[in-house]
Design an enzyme around this catalytic site. Sequence first.
Site, PDB file in Angstrom:
ATOM      1  CB  CYS A  84     -47.055  -1.683 -74.505  1.00 18.24           C
ATOM      2  SG  CYS A  84     -45.703  -0.798 -75.307  1.00 18.24           S
ATOM      3  CB  CYS A 140     -43.194  -2.799 -75.280  1.00 17.84           C
ATOM      4  SG  CYS A 140     -44.663  -2.385 -76.246  1.00 17.84           S
TER       5      CYS A 140
END
Length: 232
Positions: A164, A82
């Site tokens: 993400c 992420c």
Amino acid sequence: LMWPRATPPRAWNGTGSTPHFSEIVLGRCFTYTQLLRPELGHADCGQIGKAFTNAFLSKDPCHSSEQDYQLLLKLTSQTIPCHSSVFWSKSTQLAHLYTRVRQDMFTLEDTLIGYIADGLNWCGDAGSYEMNYQSCPHWRKDCINNPVSVFWDTVSKRFAENACGEVQVVLNGSVSNTFDKNSTFGRVEIHNLHPGKVSVLKAWVMHDIGGVYRPIKFLQCVKSPEDSSCRK
Ligand code: C8R
């Protein structure tokens, strides 16, 4: 049953397949998985190379589909942490310079599948087992659903779906349509970011900069953004 034929494949308006395509794919796969990212050392480059060529060989190069690339996608699945995805549009060079300095950030070309395919061209022909090295369909003059365009749409979609956290996009502020709805970024990626997973999309709108030393300074500033000489 298909027979090899004497007539050459049909002539398209786009550049033909890259010479030594299969060897380049295999070599890049080994370079990436053995040298650049040994954490992917378990990847089977032989299988990946086969899945890549099987996606388009002996098929009509104007009827390529996402489905054709599913096995290749499966074999090249990769987890990007992420907060580390970098998208770009009309800013190839700068975006890739950026992730070259910031090794913790990933454009699609910093992932296995993007690294393997970057800059290559490929297509086959429904009536032959061979690649067409003479010409391939041009996306505008011949057909949109050609193997290369469908490939980038398919892998770009997956790259966006998997992103993400805080993600970034490098846009070109020196062209008329900085956010182009017809580009891969504007047409595919932005619509496939998951709102539940991506918290922020940070857009860097970069203008061409003039003057000597400036580009080098900017690259230095990528590494040390808080340095006083970079804060102006
Ligand atoms: N992406 C799309 N296309 C890509 C690509 C890539 O990573 N890598 C290459 N070599 N290409 P553009 P865009 C090829 O207008 O359309 C992903 C394709 O043939 O400068 O917005 C990537 O994740 C494609 O047609 O940019 C990035 O975020 C051109 O180069 C966007 O999509 C790219 O054309 C960039 O695509």
